[in-house]
Design a protein around this motif. Structure first.
Motif, PDB file in Angstrom:
ATOM      1  N   ARG A  20      -4.266   4.516   1.822  1.00 43.75           N
ATOM      2  CA  ARG A  20      -3.930   3.081   1.843  1.00 43.75           C
ATOM      3  C   ARG A  20      -2.705   2.796   0.979  1.00 43.75           C
ATOM      4  O   ARG A  20      -1.868   1.966   1.323  1.00 43.75           O
ATOM      5  N   GLU A  23       0.323   3.749   2.911  1.00 44.23           N
ATOM      6  CA  GLU A  23       0.584   2.771   3.958  1.00 44.23           C
ATOM      7  C   GLU A  23       1.271   1.539   3.385  1.00 44.23           C
ATOM      8  O   GLU A  23       2.221   1.010   3.966  1.00 44.23           O
ATOM      9  N   TYR A  60      -1.706  -0.861  12.648  1.00 37.61           N
ATOM     10  CA  TYR A  60      -0.883  -0.865  11.428  1.00 37.61           C
ATOM     11  C   TYR A  60       0.508  -1.423  11.717  1.00 37.61           C
ATOM     12  O   TYR A  60       1.015  -2.293  10.988  1.00 37.61           O
TER      13      TYR A  60
END
Length: 318
Positions: A20, A23, A60
């Motif tokens: 995460r 990202e 995403y």
């Protein structure tokens, strides 16, 4: 037991957390760049990820574009994929390539047929034009169909067949892409190559990574060895392919056009083998390794004998 379980959970937790963080870092970097210039992201072959991963990636990037829009920065994302259950967006535009590629396929076919010297004079042009039209129509907007069929046509011309005879032959070539794969396995790969072709495709489809041409030479020899050998002894195995150039010729015969050699650098050992399209790998792994297996001299054996594969893998630790 509880300590071990707890340790495993902690590793998984930190693994997900790190993912995460990465990202978020990537998203921040992209949006920061987009504040100074227009940024367009191209994501190729999204369908080659597993279904869950592909959908998560699509989510995403959709979220990233929405976030950029809220900040009033110029960011676009373009995905390329086969038809696949990927989550869409209300604001996304969709282009189906097969609705727009008919002229491109015709140009590709015409370009590949230019060097084919079958007839002379005006009839040659008329005949070629007719063949281009027939191939384009039969490709039915699937470029991969044309790409696989053209080499088969070239081979027939080398064998002395006329374009009229080739046009008659085309009536027997199926229109569906998977049906063409079946046709190649049934009719293009020679009977004498069936056993080695089956072994070749097992290594190609089941290997964890792409194999080099050199590695494939030793892998194909593994069927005659159940233990690791030194290099000099390995090369004395009956049927061992002694150099990469000969191996590349064998790949053409064993693959029937379904696999190719790709150069990854200036050195010969950097040449790897891969299927010509991901759909070939999907097709073989899910359905048609069984078809190849049924053609081998040991057709009574199980399709994938895991003990044999383990033995071959151990044997190739050279």
């Amino acid at each position: 037991m509880s300590t071990s379980y707890g340790g495993t959970s902690l590793v998984v937790y930190y693994g997900l957390k790190a993912s995460r963080v990465l990202e978020e870092l990537l998203a921040s970097a992209i949006i920061a760049s987009a504040t100074h210039q227009q940024v367009t992201l191209f994501v190729n072959a999204l369908d080659e990820a597993e279904a869950e991963s592909a959908q998560r990636l699509a989510d995403y990037f959709h979220h990233l574009v929405s976030k950029a829009k809220e900040k009033n920065v110029a960011l676009k994302a373009c995905f390329s994929s086969r038809h696949y259950p990927i989550i869409g967006s209300d604001h996304a535009l969709e282009i189906n390539v097969e609705d727009h590629n008919q002229k491109d396929i015709a140009l590709y076919i015409e370009d590949k047929l230019i060097g084919m010297k079958v007839y002379t004079g005006s009839t040659r042009q008329i005949t070629r034009r007719g063949l281009v039209e027939e191939l384009t129509q039969q490709a039915n907007r699937v470029f991969q169909w044309a790409r696989l069929t053209i080499p088969l046509i070239k081979q027939k011309i080398l064998e002395g067949e006329s374009i009229d005879e080739i046009r008659d032959w085309l009536h027997d070539v199926p229109a569906g892409l998977e049906d063409v794969y079946v046709y190649i396995l049934n009719n293009v790969i020679a009977d004498g190559n069936r056993d080695q072709s089956f072994l070749f495709f097992q290594w190609l489809c089941l290997a964890e990574r792409l194999l080099t041409v050199t590695e494939m030479r030793y892998a194909l020899g593994a069927k005659d060895s159940e233990k690791a050998l030194c290099r000099s002894l390995w090369e004395k195995i009956h049927g061992f392919i002694e150099d990469d150039e000969r191996m590349k010729q064998r790949i053409k015969a064993l693959a029937g056009g379904l696999a190719k050699v790709v150069s990854n650098g200036p050195k010969q050992h950097q040449e790897t083998i891969q299927v010509v399209h991901q759909s070939v790998n999907d097709f073989l792994r899910t359905k048609r390794l069984a078809l190849l297996s049924s053609y081998t001299t040991s057709a009574s054996d199980p399709l994938i004998d895991t003990d044999k594969i383990i033995s071959w893998c151990q044997g190739t630790l050279y």
